[in-house]
Design a protein around this motif. Structure first.
Motif, mmCIF file in Angstrom:
data_model
loop_
_atom_site.group_PDB
_atom_site.id
_atom_site.type_symbol
_atom_site.label_atom_id
_atom_site.label_comp_id
_atom_site.label_asym_id
_atom_site.label_seq_id
_atom_site.Cartn_x
_atom_site.Cartn_y
_atom_site.Cartn_z
ATOM 1 N N VAL A 74 0.813 -1.215 0.000
ATOM 2 C CA VAL A 74 0.000 0.000 0.000
ATOM 3 C C VAL A 74 0.851 1.272 0.000
ATOM 4 O O VAL A 74 0.318 2.380 -0.110
ATOM 5 C CB VAL A 74 -0.971 0.025 1.209
ATOM 6 N N HIS A 75 2.148 1.095 0.126
ATOM 7 C CA HIS A 75 3.060 2.227 0.232
ATOM 8 C C HIS A 75 4.450 1.691 -0.035
ATOM 9 O O HIS A 75 4.712 0.492 0.109
ATOM 10 C CB HIS A 75 2.966 2.830 1.644
ATOM 11 N N LYS A 125 -6.309 -8.793 7.852
ATOM 12 C CA LYS A 125 -6.163 -8.103 9.140
ATOM 13 C C LYS A 125 -6.687 -6.667 9.088
ATOM 14 O O LYS A 125 -6.721 -5.979 10.103
ATOM 15 C CB LYS A 125 -4.688 -8.083 9.562
ATOM 16 N N ILE A 126 -7.068 -6.203 7.895
ATOM 17 C CA ILE A 126 -7.559 -4.828 7.776
ATOM 18 C C ILE A 126 -8.981 -4.743 8.334
ATOM 19 O O ILE A 126 -9.890 -5.410 7.835
ATOM 20 C CB ILE A 126 -7.542 -4.364 6.301
ATOM 21 N N ARG A 135 -9.687 7.811 5.871
ATOM 22 C CA ARG A 135 -9.013 8.880 5.127
ATOM 23 C C ARG A 135 -7.692 8.401 4.510
ATOM 24 O O ARG A 135 -6.621 8.940 4.778
ATOM 25 C CB ARG A 135 -8.776 10.099 6.029
ATOM 26 N N ASN A 136 -7.786 7.376 3.664
ATOM 27 C CA ASN A 136 -6.622 6.830 2.965
ATOM 28 C C ASN A 136 -5.542 6.308 3.907
ATOM 29 O O ASN A 136 -4.353 6.322 3.570
ATOM 30 C CB ASN A 136 -6.016 7.866 2.015
ATOM 31 N N ARG A 137 -5.986 5.877 5.062
ATOM 32 C CA ARG A 137 -5.051 5.273 6.014
ATOM 33 C C ARG A 137 -5.675 3.996 6.579
ATOM 34 O O ARG A 137 -6.880 3.945 6.842
ATOM 35 C CB ARG A 137 -4.717 6.229 7.162
ATOM 36 N N ILE A 138 -4.831 2.978 6.772
ATOM 37 C CA ILE A 138 -5.264 1.736 7.406
ATOM 38 C C ILE A 138 -4.929 1.840 8.888
ATOM 39 O O ILE A 138 -3.800 2.184 9.253
ATOM 40 C CB ILE A 138 -4.563 0.531 6.774
ATOM 41 N N GLN A 163 -1.568 2.792 15.371
ATOM 42 C CA GLN A 163 -0.744 2.935 14.180
ATOM 43 C C GLN A 163 -1.606 3.202 12.957
ATOM 44 O O GLN A 163 -2.565 2.480 12.682
ATOM 45 C CB GLN A 163 0.087 1.660 13.957
ATOM 46 N N HIS A 164 -1.267 4.266 12.206
ATOM 47 C CA HIS A 164 -1.977 4.608 10.983
ATOM 48 C C HIS A 164 -1.025 4.425 9.800
ATOM 49 O O HIS A 164 0.022 5.080 9.723
ATOM 50 C CB HIS A 164 -2.477 6.058 11.029
ATOM 51 N N ILE A 165 -1.381 3.524 8.892
ATOM 52 C CA ILE A 165 -0.526 3.215 7.742
ATOM 53 C C ILE A 165 -1.071 3.938 6.517
ATOM 54 O O ILE A 165 -2.217 3.713 6.109
ATOM 55 C CB ILE A 165 -0.489 1.698 7.494
ATOM 56 N N PRO A 166 -0.272 4.798 5.905
ATOM 57 C CA PRO A 166 -0.762 5.558 4.751
ATOM 58 C C PRO A 166 -0.858 4.706 3.488
ATOM 59 O O PRO A 166 -0.062 3.791 3.288
ATOM 60 C CB PRO A 166 0.310 6.643 4.584
#
Length: 235
Positions: A191-192, A201-202, A207-210, A215-218
């Motif tokens: 994703v990045h 696991k999602i 807002r375009n973050r997991i 923890q926020h994954i862009p």
């Protein structure tokens, strides 16, 4: 699963080094080592070999010629000091191509690739049947169950593998691309540039973050289209 392997290299130091790498890899068993391809042909029954670590530049019979003789039943990892053979190695369907001097992490990546290939072959299905991988961490090999991985973070020359219900990530000296090649594409998504996530696991996307707890994954623009396609498939 255990793989039997053979090493062919006319350089004694390279032969000894590769033998030491095989010995500390839990799923590999060495069934022969030879200083030349002709010597191997005379003494080794290739019906018992799964994986061959094969030098290319050797006298009498080079590695590329030898690979054409034994056919495609055995998976081959070429080991050579010369980059110009890379294209030729893929023409003979080599599993991997390792450039000398060979580090153990690179060797382990190639061995893992062979293990995954044989698991796919014997299961008769895709690499979603792969259940674990081996990574090198703290001078030892660690087997990680894929079902326990939340996400992976890449930091220049190493990766952090975040495991469910574990406070600290597993740190391994390897590239994101190397790890991405080991992970089943049916279960993991990039994703990045710096993040790979296990799709099952999602739980929250904001807002375009997991979101994984705090923890926020862009999700970067480069991978956004692929990620949105994944989300749309599951709506």
């Amino acid at each position: 699963m255990n793989l039997t392997c053979c090493i062919i290299d006319d350089e004694p130091l390279a032969l000894d080094m590769l033998e030491s790498y095989v010995e500390k890899t839990p799923f590999l068993t060495l069934c022969g080592k030879f200083s030349g391809a002709l010597q191997a042909m005379e003494t080794l029954s290739f019906d018992t070999v799964d994986l061959l670590f094969l030098d290319i530049q050797m006298p009498d019979l080079n590695g590329l010629e030898f690979s054409r003789i034994i056919g495609d039943k055995i998976r081959i990892v070429f080991t050579t000091a010369f980059e110009q053979y890379a294209v030729d190695s893929y023409k003979v369907n080599a599993l991997d191509y390792l450039l000398k001097p060979i580090s153990y992490p690179d060797f382990l990546q190639a061995a893992n690739k062979a293990l995954r290939w044989y698991e796919m072959l014997r299961s008769g299905s895709g690499n979603s049947d792969v259940t674990s991988i081996f990574v090198k961490t703290d001078y030892k090999l660690l087997q990680i169950d894929l079902k326990d991985i939340l996400y992976v973070e890449g930091l220049k020359d190493y990766v952090k593998i975040y495991i469910e219900k574990e406070n600290q990530p597993i740190i391994s000296l390897m590239s994101m691309k190397s790890l991405e090649d080991l992970l089943p594409a049916q279960r993991f998504i990039r994703v990045h540039r710096s993040y790979i996530v296990q799709t099952s696991k999602i739980k929250v996307v904001e807002r375009n973050r997991i979101v994984f707890g705090k923890q926020h994954i862009p999700v970067s623009d480069s991978y956004k289209e692929k990620f949105m396609a994944f989300l749309n498939e599951r709506r």
